[in-house]
Design a protein around this motif. Structure first.
Motif, PDB file in Angstrom:
ATOM      1  N   GLU A  98      -0.558  41.009  18.171  1.00  0.00           N
ATOM      2  CA  GLU A  98      -0.317  42.164  19.027  1.00  0.00           C
ATOM      3  C   GLU A  98      -1.193  43.370  18.673  1.00  0.00           C
ATOM      4  O   GLU A  98      -1.030  44.441  19.246  1.00  0.00           O
TER       5      GLU A  98
ATOM      6  N   GLU B 287      -5.093  41.598  32.961  1.00  0.00           N
ATOM      7  CA  GLU B 287      -3.661  41.332  33.092  1.00  0.00           C
ATOM      8  C   GLU B 287      -3.324  40.784  34.466  1.00  0.00           C
ATOM      9  O   GLU B 287      -2.392  39.999  34.630  1.00  0.00           O
TER      10      GLU B 287
ATOM     11  N   LYS C 233      -3.958  37.112  34.204  1.00  0.00           N
ATOM     12  CA  LYS C 233      -2.970  36.450  33.346  1.00  0.00           C
ATOM     13  C   LYS C 233      -1.638  36.283  34.048  1.00  0.00           C
ATOM     14  O   LYS C 233      -0.991  35.236  33.934  1.00  0.00           O
ATOM     15  N   TRP C 234      -1.206  37.309  34.793  1.00  0.00           N
ATOM     16  CA  TRP C 234       0.154  37.263  35.312  1.00  0.00           C
ATOM     17  C   TRP C 234       0.234  37.054  36.830  1.00  0.00           C
ATOM     18  O   TRP C 234       1.094  36.318  37.308  1.00  0.00           O
TER      19      TRP C 234
ATOM     20  N   GLN D  84       5.815  47.455  30.673  1.00  0.00           N
ATOM     21  CA  GLN D  84       5.374  46.982  29.363  1.00  0.00           C
ATOM     22  C   GLN D  84       4.314  47.918  28.795  1.00  0.00           C
ATOM     23  O   GLN D  84       3.296  48.191  29.434  1.00  0.00           O
TER      24      GLN D  84
ATOM     25  N   ASP E 291       3.325  44.435  25.888  1.00  0.00           N
ATOM     26  CA  ASP E 291       2.578  43.548  26.777  1.00  0.00           C
ATOM     27  C   ASP E 291       2.413  42.147  26.195  1.00  0.00           C
ATOM     28  O   ASP E 291       2.059  41.224  26.932  1.00  0.00           O
TER      29      ASP E 291
ATOM     30  N   GLU F  38       4.815  40.359  25.143  1.00  0.00           N
ATOM     31  CA  GLU F  38       5.977  39.570  25.545  1.00  0.00           C
ATOM     32  C   GLU F  38       5.736  38.946  26.916  1.00  0.00           C
ATOM     33  O   GLU F  38       5.152  39.574  27.806  1.00  0.00           O
ATOM     34  N   ASP F  39       6.193  37.736  27.093  1.00  0.00           N
ATOM     35  CA  ASP F  39       6.060  37.019  28.367  1.00  0.00           C
ATOM     36  C   ASP F  39       6.983  37.667  29.390  1.00  0.00           C
ATOM     37  O   ASP F  39       8.206  37.608  29.259  1.00  0.00           O
TER      38      ASP F  39
ATOM     39  N   ASN G 281       7.670  36.808  32.348  1.00  0.00           N
ATOM     40  CA  ASN G 281       8.521  35.836  33.043  1.00  0.00           C
ATOM     41  C   ASN G 281       9.810  35.579  32.265  1.00  0.00           C
ATOM     42  O   ASN G 281      10.872  35.395  32.853  1.00  0.00           O
ATOM     43  N   LYS G 282       9.705  35.577  30.937  1.00  0.00           N
ATOM     44  CA  LYS G 282      10.908  35.416  30.115  1.00  0.00           C
ATOM     45  C   LYS G 282      11.784  36.654  30.210  1.00  0.00           C
ATOM     46  O   LYS G 282      13.018  36.555  30.250  1.00  0.00           O
TER      47      LYS G 282
END
Length: 264
Positions: A98, A107, A110-111, A188, A222, A224-225, A227-228
């Motif tokens: 991190e 980002e 990625k997302w 985030q 950031d 951390e996932d 989606n989770k």
């Protein structure tokens, strides 16, 4: 044993050249190495003396390394890029995951599956959004807006937010999930988990001065996932059924603000 008399040499595995991790095994002469490295390489002879390997554990060395790991300070892998942290062995990997000086991918790619190949440093992230995704930079740390909502299609959005002229940067992430019939929002911090704990956000959906849906929640890092985060509902979440009651001409009025926790 000689390994205990010379702990600086003994702590380095002759196979991976890193500090040894338990379980530690020995050859017939007494040289030590990670059993995990032995298993991965399938070697049968000691890299140091070529004598046969054994399954004998070096418990004394394992205890020594465990005791020293909390005292030894190691530089972050990103020291040359500017990181000034010195860490224990157990802290090194989590920190580097991190660290602000790590390399970042876009980002949005990625997302939200944007077609973007950008990679860069922390100092370049906001400029990248400004140059290549400018329509995703309009939000401020206090924002009020209306959002068009289509309940028939999945939707994901990410915006970058400058907090007090770049003191910190945050990602706003929003998702409409048709299969679950839910909408999600989260913020985030681009930074470490410990830094993120110092910030929270207030998010409000409204359609008149009285009827409001308001949530106060902690910001996450950031790393951390998201989606989770959405799956565990550590965020703003609203069912389509409830959300429809707040629409005004097919638009959702909302506002939010990001704030730092006051130091006690």
């Amino acid at each position: 044993m000689s390994s205990i008399l010379n702990p600086e040499c003994a702590m380095t595995c002759p196979i991976c050249l890193e500090t040894m991790k338990a379980p530690i095994v020995q050859c017939q002469i007494g040289h030590s190495m990670c059993r995990g490295c032995v298993s991965e390489t399938n070697i049968t002879k000691c890299p140091s003396c070529r004598s046969p390997l054994t399954n004998t554990r070096n418990y004394q060395l394992e205890q020594l390394i465990e005791g020293l790991s909390g005292m030894l300070k190691i530089q972050c892998i990103y020291t040359k890029k500017g990181c000034k942290y010195t860490l224990s062995q157990s802290e090194k990997e989590p920190h580097e995951y991190e660290c602000r000086f790590r390399s970042f991918d876009c980002e949005g790619k990625k997302w939200a599956n944007w077609n973007c190949q950008w990679k860069g440093d922390y100092a370049e992230i906001y400029k990248h959004f400004k140059d290549d995704h400018n329509n995703h930079t309009w939000m401020q740390y206090t924002t009020a807006a209306n959002m068009k909502v289509n309940f028939n299609n999945d939707f994901m959005d990410v915006q970058i937010i400058s907090f007090f002229n770049g003191q910190q940067y945050f990602y706003y992430k929003h998702k409409l999930d048709v299969s679950k019939a839910k909408a999600y929002w989260a913020f985030q911090l681009i930074g470490t988990k410990s830094q993120a704990k110092h910030y929270y956000y207030e998010f409000e959906i409204h359609n008149d001065p009285v009827r409001k849906f308001k949530v106060t929640e902690m910001c996450q890092s950031d790393v951390e996932d998201v989606n989770k985060i959405f799956e565990e509902e550590r965020c703003v979440v609203m069912s389509f059924r409830v959300l429809k009651n707040f629409l005004v001409n097919d638009e959702l009025p909302f506002k939010f603000r990001i704030m730092s926790l006051k130091k006690k």
